[in-house]
Design a protein around this motif. Structure first.
Motif, PDB file in Angstrom:
ATOM      1  N   LEU A 158      51.815  30.183  46.294  1.00  0.00           N
ATOM      2  CA  LEU A 158      51.005  31.011  45.396  1.00  0.00           C
ATOM      3  C   LEU A 158      50.374  32.129  46.206  1.00  0.00           C
ATOM      4  CD1 LEU A 158      48.927  28.637  43.074  1.00  0.00           C
ATOM      5  CD2 LEU A 158      51.090  29.763  42.606  1.00  0.00           C
ATOM      6  N   ARG A 159      50.484  33.366  45.718  1.00  0.00           N
ATOM      7  CA  ARG A 159      49.878  34.515  46.396  1.00  0.00           C
ATOM      8  C   ARG A 159      48.925  35.207  45.424  1.00  0.00           C
ATOM      9  NH1 ARG A 159      50.212  34.791  51.356  1.00  0.00           N
ATOM     10  NH2 ARG A 159      49.929  37.030  51.310  1.00  0.00           N
ATOM     11  N   ASN A 160      47.935  35.887  45.977  1.00  0.00           N
ATOM     12  CA  ASN A 160      46.943  36.562  45.140  1.00  0.00           C
ATOM     13  C   ASN A 160      46.584  37.906  45.775  1.00  0.00           C
ATOM     14  OD1 ASN A 160      44.953  37.108  43.265  1.00  0.00           O
ATOM     15  ND2 ASN A 160      43.638  35.386  43.795  1.00  0.00           N
ATOM     16  N   GLY A 161      46.345  38.889  44.939  1.00  0.00           N
ATOM     17  CA  GLY A 161      45.937  40.198  45.449  1.00  0.00           C
ATOM     18  C   GLY A 161      45.624  41.126  44.296  1.00  0.00           C
ATOM     19  N   PRO A 162      45.080  42.302  44.593  1.00  0.00           N
ATOM     20  CA  PRO A 162      44.745  43.239  43.522  1.00  0.00           C
ATOM     21  C   PRO A 162      45.999  43.823  42.875  1.00  0.00           C
ATOM     22  CG  PRO A 162      44.191  44.154  45.684  1.00  0.00           C
ATOM     23  CD  PRO A 162      44.718  42.790  45.929  1.00  0.00           C
ATOM     24  N   GLY A 163      45.972  43.981  41.538  1.00  0.00           N
ATOM     25  CA  GLY A 163      47.175  44.449  40.842  1.00  0.00           C
ATOM     26  C   GLY A 163      46.967  45.564  39.832  1.00  0.00           C
ATOM     27  N   TYR A 178      39.589  52.426  40.044  1.00  0.00           N
ATOM     28  CA  TYR A 178      38.845  51.835  41.161  1.00  0.00           C
ATOM     29  C   TYR A 178      38.962  52.756  42.369  1.00  0.00           C
ATOM     30  CZ  TYR A 178      38.547  47.397  38.640  1.00  0.00           C
ATOM     31  OH  TYR A 178      38.272  46.413  37.727  1.00  0.00           O
ATOM     32  N   GLU A 179      37.946  52.694  43.205  1.00  0.00           N
ATOM     33  CA  GLU A 179      37.955  53.525  44.412  1.00  0.00           C
ATOM     34  C   GLU A 179      38.530  52.786  45.618  1.00  0.00           C
ATOM     35  OE1 GLU A 179      34.015  55.239  44.955  1.00  0.00           O
ATOM     36  OE2 GLU A 179      33.917  55.608  42.795  1.00  0.00           O
ATOM     37  N   HIS A 180      38.438  51.462  45.581  1.00  0.00           N
ATOM     38  CA  HIS A 180      38.846  50.677  46.753  1.00  0.00           C
ATOM     39  C   HIS A 180      39.955  49.712  46.369  1.00  0.00           C
ATOM     40  CE1 HIS A 180      38.531  48.198  50.381  1.00  0.00           C
ATOM     41  NE2 HIS A 180      37.824  49.175  50.910  1.00  0.00           N
ATOM     42  N   TRP A 181      40.934  49.562  47.273  1.00  0.00           N
ATOM     43  CA  TRP A 181      42.079  48.695  46.984  1.00  0.00           C
ATOM     44  C   TRP A 181      41.645  47.246  46.724  1.00  0.00           C
ATOM     45  CZ3 TRP A 181      44.653  44.704  49.856  1.00  0.00           C
ATOM     46  CH2 TRP A 181      45.869  44.291  49.274  1.00  0.00           C
ATOM     47  N   PHE A 182      40.650  46.735  47.477  1.00  0.00           N
ATOM     48  CA  PHE A 182      40.187  45.344  47.295  1.00  0.00           C
ATOM     49  C   PHE A 182      39.628  45.108  45.889  1.00  0.00           C
ATOM     50  CE2 PHE A 182      38.902  44.747  52.093  1.00  0.00           C
ATOM     51  CZ  PHE A 182      40.231  44.873  52.453  1.00  0.00           C
ATOM     52  N   ASP A 183      39.225  46.193  45.188  1.00  0.00           N
ATOM     53  CA  ASP A 183      38.563  46.045  43.890  1.00  0.00           C
ATOM     54  C   ASP A 183      39.533  45.788  42.734  1.00  0.00           C
ATOM     55  OD1 ASP A 183      36.232  46.636  45.235  1.00  0.00           O
ATOM     56  OD2 ASP A 183      36.107  48.702  44.538  1.00  0.00           O
ATOM     57  N   GLY A 184      40.812  46.088  42.946  1.00  0.00           N
ATOM     58  CA  GLY A 184      41.782  45.977  41.851  1.00  0.00           C
ATOM     59  C   GLY A 184      41.772  44.591  41.206  1.00  0.00           C
ATOM     60  N   MET A 185      42.121  44.544  39.910  1.00  0.00           N
ATOM     61  CA  MET A 185      42.096  43.260  39.193  1.00  0.00           C
ATOM     62  C   MET A 185      43.255  42.364  39.631  1.00  0.00           C
ATOM     63  SD  MET A 185      40.669  44.069  35.392  1.00  0.00           S
ATOM     64  CE  MET A 185      41.554  45.574  35.060  1.00  0.00           C
ATOM     65  N   SER A 186      42.952  41.086  39.742  1.00  0.00           N
ATOM     66  CA  SER A 186      43.849  40.107  40.360  1.00  0.00           C
ATOM     67  C   SER A 186      45.201  39.950  39.665  1.00  0.00           C
ATOM     68  CB  SER A 186      43.147  38.748  40.389  1.00  0.00           C
ATOM     69  OG  SER A 186      44.075  37.704  40.598  1.00  0.00           O
ATOM     70  N   LEU A 187      46.252  39.956  40.512  1.00  0.00           N
ATOM     71  CA  LEU A 187      47.603  39.585  40.088  1.00  0.00           C
ATOM     72  C   LEU A 187      48.020  38.388  40.938  1.00  0.00           C
ATOM     73  CD1 LEU A 187      50.321  40.320  38.520  1.00  0.00           C
ATOM     74  CD2 LEU A 187      50.999  41.414  40.659  1.00  0.00           C
ATOM     75  N   MET A 188      48.315  37.269  40.269  1.00  0.00           N
ATOM     76  CA  MET A 188      48.765  36.069  40.993  1.00  0.00           C
ATOM     77  C   MET A 188      50.289  35.997  40.916  1.00  0.00           C
ATOM     78  SD  MET A 188      45.925  33.475  39.459  1.00  0.00           S
ATOM     79  CE  MET A 188      46.332  33.970  37.788  1.00  0.00           C
TER      80      MET A 188
END
Length: 520
Positions: A31-36, A45-55
């Motif tokens: 399972l991987r998780n990150g902004p999507g 969003y201004e920052h990549w870490f802020d993006g809404m989660s895509l699993m």
């Protein structure tokens, strides 16, 4: 690679096209998780870490692999999508009410931001508490998910069980399945502190009962913050059989600035500050008693996100970390900075160092001031006595430009040799995965033209004979024309490609993930 492009989810399982042969023993799910999602309606969003989660899930069974992906249906996601604009603030992006909203609404929004009610957009990692899996970032909210379908389930709030406002998304797990983690308690009863806590494994009598995982959480230690209104940022901790290592670094969150950030029109991330003139304090906490070791260990200023591993040896605790000399890494991930050619401005990036520290835990009585008390043959790391019970620690640099470290987790907290990670020498956008040997200090690599591999995850072969007997999994963004993303499977020993599974869709840059063995 376009970091700000919104992803597309694919919630139905899709059978991948396999080249090579997936080992039959590899059974389970990565399972991987990150902004999507980076823009909603007219807002971004201004920052990549802020993006809404895509699993994203890669499931292995009998030599085959299926892929699926799904957005986390957090309250944040639902609110943003419902309004067709970003209405929930994230660390790097402050969201303001629609100009058409009335004064009362704006006043309430303003008050809500004085003591931030954080987002539940868990886009950093997947963690396991009890028998449950959660999507997590670093706020007090985590979201339970179904690890098979990736559907979003209950929202859990740490503050209902522990007085913590922030928590790391890198817990440690012992052999029994207990999870250990750290949280920051902001100004509870006027005190700011760090709380180390344990989420116990599910007991035999509670198996199958719908008990919230955090219900039985235990606070095992409290560490006072050395500066009341500026707690250290903490992304991960070190872990051995008997100790937890918490590095209180001079990279801090200014709480007073946070309370006025919304009013000042700046994001919360601007309240993070690095104090290069301050030293770093290393806390060693006894896992059983919850007491801190009496020795005080200091080292120079540094910024750490990821611990690699730690172990005990001959009266020392040895721990390895990936350390930076400044706080520029966070700034690199503002989307406007990622759009620039990452390599063009050398000043924008400082590469990390893989550092080894050794902490003596035996009494230093009879040792002269100025003496190095580390007696281990295999490291040049030192701890120099400053005065009774106080040491200045100097690290050994094992290598440079290595990040997102993963090990054979069966060796977590134990003496170990191999680490898998991404090469980040020129920029944080990695084009290579590598296997590093901490004994010989040598490295072997895997890379392919126009491909960007994720954090590599090591999966040990059942009853494996050596530490590196297993496979390494990495999801790969493929920008070669007409080709899809794929998951690459590398031999843990030789680092040669064993197989790859093409998913017939685009993959996206993510952060962290976990492998769930079949039947677990």
């Amino acid at each position: 690679m376009d970091y700000s492009k919104n992803a597309t989810e694919r919630p139905e399982p899709f059978k991948a096209e396999v080249k090579g042969a997936i080992p039959n023993w590899l059974q389970g799910t990565l399972l991987r998780n990150g902004p999507g999602i980076f823009s909603v309606g007219e807002t971004s969003y201004e920052h990549w870490f802020d993006g809404m989660s895509l699993m994203t899930s890669f499931s292995f069974s009998d030599g085959e692999m299926t892929h699926r992906s799904r957005f986390l249906r957090s309250d944040t996601y639902n609110a943003n999508m419902g309004e067709n604009r970003i209405v929930v603030s994230e660390m790097g992006t402050m969201a303001y009410p629609d100009p058409s909203k009335n004064f009362i609404f704006k006043a309430i929004t303003f008050l809500n931001h004085t003591v931030p009610d954080f987002t539940d957009n868990g886009s950093s990692n997947i963690i396991k508490y009890g028998d449950d899996y959660f999507a997590t970032s670093e706020t007090n909210y985590i979201r339970k998910i179904d690890p098979v379908t990736l559907e979003t389930q209950d929202k859990a709030d740490y503050t209902k069980y522990l007085p913590i406002n922030l928590a790391s998304s890198h817990p440690h797990y012992d052999k029994e399945g207990n999870a250990y983690n750290i949280g920051t308690s902001i100004a509870e009863k006027g005190k700011t502190k760090y709380i180390l806590f344990k989420v116990p494994a599910v007991s035999a009598k509670d198996k199958g009962k719908p008990v919230p995982a955090l219900k039985k959480v235990e606070a095992i230690a409290t560490v006072s913050c050395r500066s009341l209104f500026t707690p250290s940022y903490c992304h991960s901790i070190g872990f051995t059989d008997n100790y937890i290592i918490f590095v209180e670094q001079p990279f801090k969150l200014d709480i007073l600035k946070m309370t006025t950030a919304y009013m000042r029109g700046v994001n919360w991330a601007s309240c993070l500050k690095f104090c290069p003139d301050e030293n770093t304090l290393i806390h060693l906490i006894d896992k059983i008693t919850g007491k801190e070791v009496e020795m005080k260990y200091y080292t120079g200023s540094m910024v750490i996100y990821h611990h690699v591993n730690a172990f005990e040896d001959e009266g020392h605790v040895v721990f390895d970390v990936i350390a930076y000399k400044d706080d520029k890494l966070y700034d690199m991930f503002y989307l406007k900075n990622l759009k620039k050619d990452a390599g063009s401005d050398g000043s924008a990036y400082s590469q990390p160092s893989f550092k080894r520290f050794a902490l003596p835990i035996k009494s230093d009585k009879g040792v002269g001031v100025g003496e190095n008390v580390v007696k281990l043959k295999y490291t040049t790391a030192s701890a120099v006595k400053e005065k009774e019970g106080k040491f200045t620690c100097h690290s050994e640099v094992l290598c440079e430009g290595f990040e997102l470290p993963r090990i054979n987790y069966d060796f977590n907290g134990k003496m170990y040799r191999f680490v898998y990670g991404n090469i980040v020498q020129e920029s944080a956008q990695s084009k290579q995965v590598a296997k590093f040997d901490t004994e010989t200090k040598t490295m072997i690599f895997w890379e392919e033209e126009n491909c960007w591999p994720s954090e590599p995850v090591f999966v040990p072969r059942p009853n494996g004979e050596t530490e590196d007997d297993g496979v390494v999994l990495s999801s790969v963004i493929n920008s070669n024309p007409g080709q899809s993303g794929f998951l690459v499977i590398l031999d843990g020993r030789t680092f040669k490609e064993v197989a790859r599974a093409y998913v017939n869709t685009e993959l996206y840059k993510d952060m962290h993930g976990i492998f769930i063995p079949k039947g677990n």
